[in-house]
Design a protein around this motif. Sequence first.
Motif, PDB file in Angstrom:
ATOM      1  N   ARG A 100      48.959  33.666  40.203  1.00 30.59           N
ATOM      2  CA  ARG A 100      47.498  33.725  40.019  1.00 30.59           C
ATOM      3  C   ARG A 100      46.822  32.590  40.506  1.00 30.59           C
ATOM      4  O   ARG A 100      45.601  32.875  41.017  1.00 30.59           O
ATOM      5  CB  ARG A 100      47.424  33.492  38.489  1.00 30.59           C
ATOM      6  CG  ARG A 100      47.793  34.760  37.628  1.00 30.59           C
ATOM      7  CD  ARG A 100      47.520  34.647  35.977  1.00 30.59           C
ATOM      8  NE  ARG A 100      48.000  35.610  35.428  1.00 30.59           N
ATOM      9  CZ  ARG A 100      47.188  36.878  34.900  1.00 30.59           C
ATOM     10  NH1 ARG A 100      45.893  36.514  35.404  1.00 30.59           N
ATOM     11  NH2 ARG A 100      47.674  37.834  34.190  1.00 30.59           N
ATOM     12  N   ARG A 101      47.353  31.307  40.721  1.00 26.03           N
ATOM     13  CA  ARG A 101      46.723  30.376  41.272  1.00 26.03           C
ATOM     14  C   ARG A 101      46.502  30.822  42.752  1.00 26.03           C
ATOM     15  O   ARG A 101      45.362  30.364  43.332  1.00 26.03           O
ATOM     16  CB  ARG A 101      47.241  28.771  41.278  1.00 26.03           C
ATOM     17  CG  ARG A 101      46.974  28.146  39.742  1.00 26.03           C
ATOM     18  CD  ARG A 101      47.883  27.025  40.048  1.00 26.03           C
ATOM     19  NE  ARG A 101      49.200  27.017  40.348  1.00 26.03           N
ATOM     20  CZ  ARG A 101      50.164  26.730  39.494  1.00 26.03           C
ATOM     21  NH1 ARG A 101      49.781  26.830  38.227  1.00 26.03           N
ATOM     22  NH2 ARG A 101      51.250  26.729  40.024  1.00 26.03           N
ATOM     23  N   ARG A 109      43.462  33.283  43.210  1.00 23.22           N
ATOM     24  CA  ARG A 109      42.570  32.747  43.040  1.00 23.22           C
ATOM     25  C   ARG A 109      42.067  31.893  44.082  1.00 23.22           C
ATOM     26  O   ARG A 109      40.831  31.987  44.701  1.00 23.22           O
ATOM     27  CB  ARG A 109      42.681  31.830  41.759  1.00 23.22           C
ATOM     28  CG  ARG A 109      41.150  31.305  40.928  1.00 23.22           C
ATOM     29  CD  ARG A 109      41.348  30.574  39.847  1.00 23.22           C
ATOM     30  NE  ARG A 109      42.456  31.437  38.826  1.00 23.22           N
ATOM     31  CZ  ARG A 109      43.236  30.597  38.284  1.00 23.22           C
ATOM     32  NH1 ARG A 109      43.136  29.437  38.268  1.00 23.22           N
ATOM     33  NH2 ARG A 109      44.032  31.121  37.253  1.00 23.22           N
ATOM     34  N   SER A 110      42.897  31.086  44.639  1.00 22.38           N
ATOM     35  CA  SER A 110      42.491  30.153  45.840  1.00 22.38           C
ATOM     36  C   SER A 110      42.419  30.993  47.144  1.00 22.38           C
ATOM     37  O   SER A 110      41.276  30.906  47.911  1.00 22.38           O
ATOM     38  CB  SER A 110      43.527  29.112  46.279  1.00 22.38           C
ATOM     39  OG  SER A 110      44.654  29.761  46.572  1.00 22.38           O
ATOM     40  N   SER A 151      41.100  34.380  47.084  1.00 21.10           N
ATOM     41  CA  SER A 151      39.744  34.906  46.901  1.00 21.10           C
ATOM     42  C   SER A 151      38.417  34.065  47.156  1.00 21.10           C
ATOM     43  O   SER A 151      37.501  34.453  47.350  1.00 21.10           O
ATOM     44  CB  SER A 151      39.469  35.526  45.576  1.00 21.10           C
ATOM     45  OG  SER A 151      39.668  34.717  44.274  1.00 21.10           O
ATOM     46  N   GLU A 152      38.800  32.527  46.937  1.00 23.88           N
ATOM     47  CA  GLU A 152      37.703  31.764  47.091  1.00 23.88           C
ATOM     48  C   GLU A 152      37.500  31.575  48.421  1.00 23.88           C
ATOM     49  O   GLU A 152      36.338  31.106  48.982  1.00 23.88           O
ATOM     50  CB  GLU A 152      37.958  30.463  45.972  1.00 23.88           C
ATOM     51  CG  GLU A 152      37.823  30.670  44.971  1.00 23.88           C
ATOM     52  CD  GLU A 152      38.328  29.230  44.143  1.00 23.88           C
ATOM     53  OE1 GLU A 152      38.862  28.304  44.703  1.00 23.88           O
ATOM     54  OE2 GLU A 152      38.245  29.121  42.859  1.00 23.88           O
TER      55      GLU A 152
END
Length: 60
Positions: A49-50, A53-54, A56-57
């Motif tokens: 998940r991390r 998330r990174s 997608s950023e």
Amino acid sequence: MKDRAFLLVTGLLFASLGWAIWHFFGLDSPWVISIVLLVAVIADNARLRRRLRSKSEDDI
């Protein structure tokens, strides 16, 4: 030859680990194995998940 030795050592290591788990935990071994695997899956899910998330950023 090197791969065979590595495979033999790995097999002996996991056989010893299996024996130790059954020896020390007895009938509670399935519970211990299940809890260890559940914790591993939760940790891997959090890591993924991390990572998502990174990524997608970075795309934004």
